[in-house]
Design a protein around this motif. Structure first.
Motif, PDB file in Angstrom:
ATOM      1  N   LEU A   1       9.240  -4.172  -4.767  1.00 18.88           N
ATOM      2  CA  LEU A   1       8.713  -2.811  -4.804  1.00 18.88           C
ATOM      3  C   LEU A   1       9.818  -1.791  -5.050  1.00 18.88           C
ATOM      4  O   LEU A   1       9.619  -0.814  -5.782  1.00 18.88           O
ATOM      5  CB  LEU A   1       7.989  -2.500  -3.493  1.00 18.88           C
ATOM      6  CG  LEU A   1       6.743  -3.365  -3.223  1.00 18.88           C
ATOM      7  CD1 LEU A   1       6.197  -3.084  -1.830  1.00 18.88           C
ATOM      8  CD2 LEU A   1       5.670  -3.101  -4.269  1.00 18.88           C
ATOM      9  N   TYR A   2      10.998  -2.003  -4.465  1.00 16.75           N
ATOM     10  CA  TYR A   2      12.140  -1.128  -4.735  1.00 16.75           C
ATOM     11  C   TYR A   2      12.498  -1.174  -6.227  1.00 16.75           C
ATOM     12  O   TYR A   2      12.784  -0.145  -6.845  1.00 16.75           O
ATOM     13  CB  TYR A   2      13.348  -1.557  -3.915  1.00 16.75           C
ATOM     14  CG  TYR A   2      13.414  -1.002  -2.509  1.00 16.75           C
ATOM     15  CD1 TYR A   2      13.010   0.299  -2.221  1.00 16.75           C
ATOM     16  CD2 TYR A   2      13.922  -1.773  -1.463  1.00 16.75           C
ATOM     17  CE1 TYR A   2      13.091   0.810  -0.929  1.00 16.75           C
ATOM     18  CE2 TYR A   2      14.007  -1.270  -0.165  1.00 16.75           C
ATOM     19  CZ  TYR A   2      13.587   0.022   0.091  1.00 16.75           C
ATOM     20  OH  TYR A   2      13.676   0.524   1.374  1.00 16.75           O
ATOM     21  N   ALA A   3      12.503  -2.378  -6.778  1.00 14.34           N
ATOM     22  CA  ALA A   3      12.851  -2.527  -8.197  1.00 14.34           C
ATOM     23  C   ALA A   3      11.869  -1.775  -9.084  1.00 14.34           C
ATOM     24  O   ALA A   3      12.262  -1.099 -10.043  1.00 14.34           O
ATOM     25  CB  ALA A   3      12.897  -4.003  -8.579  1.00 14.34           C
TER      26      ALA A   3
ATOM     27  N   THR B   1       0.831  -1.202   0.000  1.00 17.17           N
ATOM     28  CA  THR B   1       0.000   0.000   0.000  1.00 17.17           C
ATOM     29  C   THR B   1       0.868   1.256   0.000  1.00 17.17           C
ATOM     30  O   THR B   1       0.587   2.214  -0.738  1.00 17.17           O
ATOM     31  CB  THR B   1      -0.931   0.010   1.232  1.00 17.17           C
ATOM     32  OG1 THR B   1      -1.770  -1.138   1.205  1.00 17.17           O
ATOM     33  CG2 THR B   1      -1.799   1.256   1.246  1.00 17.17           C
ATOM     34  N   CYS B   2       1.924   1.239   0.801  1.00 12.10           N
ATOM     35  CA  CYS B   2       2.850   2.382   0.817  1.00 12.10           C
ATOM     36  C   CYS B   2       3.463   2.601  -0.564  1.00 12.10           C
ATOM     37  O   CYS B   2       3.608   3.744  -1.021  1.00 12.10           O
ATOM     38  CB  CYS B   2       3.958   2.150   1.851  1.00 12.10           C
ATOM     39  SG  CYS B   2       3.393   2.085   3.555  1.00 12.10           S
ATOM     40  N   ALA B   3       3.826   1.496  -1.220  1.00 15.93           N
ATOM     41  CA  ALA B   3       4.406   1.603  -2.564  1.00 15.93           C
ATOM     42  C   ALA B   3       3.399   2.163  -3.558  1.00 15.93           C
ATOM     43  O   ALA B   3       3.741   2.970  -4.426  1.00 15.93           O
ATOM     44  CB  ALA B   3       4.898   0.231  -3.031  1.00 15.93           C
ATOM     45  N   ALA B   4       2.140   1.742  -3.419  1.00 18.74           N
ATOM     46  CA  ALA B   4       1.098   2.251  -4.319  1.00 18.74           C
ATOM     47  C   ALA B   4       0.911   3.754  -4.146  1.00 18.74           C
ATOM     48  O   ALA B   4       0.500   4.456  -5.079  1.00 18.74           O
ATOM     49  CB  ALA B   4      -0.219   1.521  -4.054  1.00 18.74           C
ATOM     50  N   MET B   5       1.236   4.270  -2.949  1.00 17.45           N
ATOM     51  CA  MET B   5       1.149   5.704  -2.672  1.00 17.45           C
ATOM     52  C   MET B   5       2.478   6.409  -2.931  1.00 17.45           C
ATOM     53  O   MET B   5       2.627   7.606  -2.648  1.00 17.45           O
ATOM     54  CB  MET B   5       0.725   5.916  -1.218  1.00 17.45           C
ATOM     55  CG  MET B   5      -0.636   5.329  -0.884  1.00 17.45           C
ATOM     56  SD  MET B   5      -1.016   5.406   0.896  1.00 17.45           S
ATOM     57  CE  MET B   5      -1.244   7.177   1.112  1.00 17.45           C
ATOM     58  N   SER B   6       3.450   5.635  -3.480  1.00 19.45           N
ATOM     59  CA  SER B   6       4.801   6.179  -3.771  1.00 19.45           C
ATOM     60  C   SER B   6       5.458   6.756  -2.527  1.00 19.45           C
ATOM     61  O   SER B   6       6.199   7.746  -2.595  1.00 19.45           O
ATOM     62  CB  SER B   6       4.730   7.242  -4.881  1.00 19.45           C
ATOM     63  OG  SER B   6       4.190   6.709  -6.060  1.00 19.45           O
ATOM     64  N   ASP B   7       5.206   6.137  -1.388  1.00 20.28           N
ATOM     65  CA  ASP B   7       5.755   6.616  -0.120  1.00 20.28           C
ATOM     66  C   ASP B   7       6.870   5.673   0.331  1.00 20.28           C
ATOM     67  O   ASP B   7       6.669   4.773   1.163  1.00 20.28           O
ATOM     68  CB  ASP B   7       4.643   6.688   0.934  1.00 20.28           C
ATOM     69  CG  ASP B   7       5.066   7.462   2.179  1.00 20.28           C
ATOM     70  OD1 ASP B   7       6.283   7.631   2.388  1.00 20.28           O
ATOM     71  OD2 ASP B   7       4.178   7.871   2.946  1.00 20.28           O
ATOM     72  N   VAL B   8       8.072   5.886  -0.224  1.00 21.31           N
ATOM     73  CA  VAL B   8       9.210   5.021   0.088  1.00 21.31           C
ATOM     74  C   VAL B   8       9.620   5.173   1.552  1.00 21.31           C
ATOM     75  O   VAL B   8       9.995   4.190   2.212  1.00 21.31           O
ATOM     76  CB  VAL B   8      10.395   5.336  -0.846  1.00 21.31           C
ATOM     77  CG1 VAL B   8      11.627   4.520  -0.443  1.00 21.31           C
ATOM     78  CG2 VAL B   8      10.019   5.036  -2.294  1.00 21.31           C
TER      79      VAL B   8
ATOM     80  N   LEU C   1      14.779   1.761  -7.644  1.00 17.76           N
ATOM     81  CA  LEU C   1      15.791   1.842  -6.588  1.00 17.76           C
ATOM     82  C   LEU C   1      16.556   0.518  -6.531  1.00 17.76           C
ATOM     83  O   LEU C   1      16.356  -0.321  -5.659  1.00 17.76           O
ATOM     84  CB  LEU C   1      15.128   2.158  -5.244  1.00 17.76           C
ATOM     85  CG  LEU C   1      14.291   3.449  -5.220  1.00 17.76           C
ATOM     86  CD1 LEU C   1      13.493   3.557  -3.917  1.00 17.76           C
ATOM     87  CD2 LEU C   1      15.187   4.664  -5.393  1.00 17.76           C
ATOM     88  N   ILE C   2      17.437   0.335  -7.504  1.00 20.64           N
ATOM     89  CA  ILE C   2      18.087  -0.959  -7.714  1.00 20.64           C
ATOM     90  C   ILE C   2      19.003  -1.333  -6.548  1.00 20.64           C
ATOM     91  O   ILE C   2      19.021  -2.492  -6.105  1.00 20.64           O
ATOM     92  CB  ILE C   2      18.885  -0.949  -9.036  1.00 20.64           C
ATOM     93  CG1 ILE C   2      17.965  -0.573 -10.211  1.00 20.64           C
ATOM     94  CG2 ILE C   2      19.523  -2.311  -9.277  1.00 20.64           C
ATOM     95  CD1 ILE C   2      16.740  -1.442 -10.340  1.00 20.64           C
ATOM     96  N   ASP C   3      19.782  -0.377  -6.058  1.00 19.71           N
ATOM     97  CA  ASP C   3      20.695  -0.678  -4.944  1.00 19.71           C
ATOM     98  C   ASP C   3      19.922  -1.159  -3.718  1.00 19.71           C
ATOM     99  O   ASP C   3      20.325  -2.110  -3.036  1.00 19.71           O
ATOM    100  CB  ASP C   3      21.527   0.552  -4.585  1.00 19.71           C
ATOM    101  CG  ASP C   3      22.563   0.878  -5.651  1.00 19.71           C
ATOM    102  OD1 ASP C   3      22.825  -0.001  -6.485  1.00 19.71           O
ATOM    103  OD2 ASP C   3      23.084   2.006  -5.650  1.00 19.71           O
ATOM    104  N   LYS C   4      18.806  -0.488  -3.424  1.00 20.34           N
ATOM    105  CA  LYS C   4      17.997  -0.881  -2.278  1.00 20.34           C
ATOM    106  C   LYS C   4      17.333  -2.239  -2.520  1.00 20.34           C
ATOM    107  O   LYS C   4      17.173  -3.032  -1.583  1.00 20.34           O
ATOM    108  CB  LYS C   4      16.945   0.183  -1.987  1.00 20.34           C
ATOM    109  CG  LYS C   4      17.528   1.463  -1.412  1.00 20.34           C
ATOM    110  CD  LYS C   4      16.450   2.394  -0.904  1.00 20.34           C
ATOM    111  CE  LYS C   4      17.080   3.600  -0.189  1.00 20.34           C
ATOM    112  NZ  LYS C   4      16.071   4.470   0.447  1.00 20.34           N
TER     113      LYS C   4
END
Length: 397
Positions: A167-169, A131-138, A173-176
């Motif tokens: 979700l990072y990918a 859900t956080c990812a869907a809100m773009s809230d990293v 955010l490849i490193d993360k």
């Protein structure tokens, strides 16, 4: 089949369904006959059968159908009756809110769980992080993961880290993502085949070829017998990162060792050859598969047809599409509109209306219903070359 078995059990004399049986049956009824039938079944249950299991099954049915108000009402009853003692029901509500894009309600459910003394499980955190990812809230994603780290009630944290890596990918955010995958590798059970398969696919999605191969070798070391499913993961991953030679080598390995032919594996390589315009290799693969006793499916032949269309060889494309049709009819196969349109456009340019008619009759035999067909046949209709039967069928599509 499951529904038929359930009905047979329920019809037996002197057989009393347990509450768990009723819950399973309610779930099947919802899937097969719809929510109204599931509600009728629930209402007809005796009082003793209306417990946490059947209430939970009804809640899941509402949540899957995105019936928010009904789900909220039944969840309130579940809580009032003291049935909401695990994360299961709360997870259903969070999934519902996420699917309905009511993201702000997900953390409220998490807080409600805590207030009621119900510990969240791995699925709860997965839903919250997604859900956080869907809100773009990293930032919030990472705050949730910090909470996961300190939650000793969750014993499958590697699953949550795998979700985080994905979700990072997706966020670039490849490193993360790679850091999260390192956590997955350190925590995942070494006896879980799907964990290795996940790593293969995820490393491919971020373009890390070395780790794709390293994960593949780890899987082979952990499981001497490699399933067709695992070959699908590695071949799809190598195709994704464009490693043709590597894909061919592993495909040869599978061909030499496989006991049962899996056409899905063949189609991965076939599709690769077609996309790379390696038609001779594609044709050779088709022939080799047939000689080995492997059975091609309608997808195999349509993949090959696409290769012929790309190269302007419409005669072979039509033959391949007919092979698809002969296999696919019983599976209600529908050819891709782009392939159909390309072939009919070719006939139009040639003025070959007879071939167009024969090809469309094949489509009619498949009950082809794509509405684009109507527009693609306009040239033939205007030229008066289309017989009334075909026109009638097109007008109904």
């Amino acid at each position: 089949m499951e529904m038929q078995v359930s009905e047979w059990i329920a019809s037996r004399e002197n057989y009393r369904l347990s509450p768990s049986d009723c819950a399973i049956r309610l779930d099947l009824i919802a899937k097969v006959h719809g929510i109204q039938s599931a509600e009728n079944y629930f209402e007809g249950l005796p009082g003793t059968a209306k417990n946490k299991l059947t209430y939970g099954a009804l809640l899941n049915a509402y949540a899957k159908d995105n019936l928010t108000e009904k789900a909220q009402a039944i969840m309130e009853k579940i809580q009032n009756y003291g049935y909401a003692t695990t994360a299961l029901n709360y997870n259903a509500m969070m999934n519902l809110y996420m699917n309905m894009r009511q993201f702000e309600k997900v953390p409220l459910v998490m807080q409600e769980m805590r207030d009621n003394g119900v510990p969240p499980d791995a699925f709860s955190y997965n839903i919250w992080i997604t859900t956080c990812a869907a809100m773009s809230d990293v930032v919030k994603m990472e705050q949730v993961m910090d909470e996961v780290k300190h939650d000793n009630n969750v014993n499958t944290k590697w699953i949550i880290y795998s979700t985080l890596a994905t979700l990072y990918a997706k966020a670039g955010l490849i490193d993360k993502s790679e850091a999260a995958l390192d956590e997955v590798k350190s925590m995942m059970p070494q006896t879980d085949r799907s964990a290795y398969e996940y790593l293969i696919g995820q490393y491919a999605s971020i373009g890390n070829k070395d780790e794709v191969y390293r994960s593949w070798q780890s899987l082979k070391s952990a499981f001497p017998k490699i399933l067709n499913r695992s070959y699908i993961f590695i071949l799809s991953s190598l195709v994704k990162i464009g490693d043709i030679e590597g894909a061919e080598e592993i495909f040869k390995e599978w061909e030499s060792d496989c006991v049962t032919h899996d056409v899905r594996i063949t189609n991965i390589i076939l599709g690769l050859y077609v996309r790379k315009n390696l038609l001779e290799k594609a044709e050779s693969l088709i022939q080799r598969t047939s000689e080995r006793g492997g059975k091609l499916n309608f997808n195999s032949w349509e993949i090959l047809a696409e290769g012929y269309i790309q190269n302007g060889n419409f005669e072979k494309a039509v033959i391949a599409m007919k092979n698809s049709a002969s296999i696919g009819k019983v599976f209600q196969w529908q050819p891709k509109p782009a392939n159909v349109l390309a072939i009919l456009t070719h006939f139009e340019k040639l003025g070959d209306f007879e071939s167009a008619k024969i090809f469309f009759e094949m489509l009619r035999d498949l009950n082809y219903v794509d509405t684009e067909m109507y527009y693609s046949l306009f040239p033939y209709i205007e030229a008066g070359k289309t017989d009334p039967g075909i026109l009638e069928h097109v007008s109904k599509s």
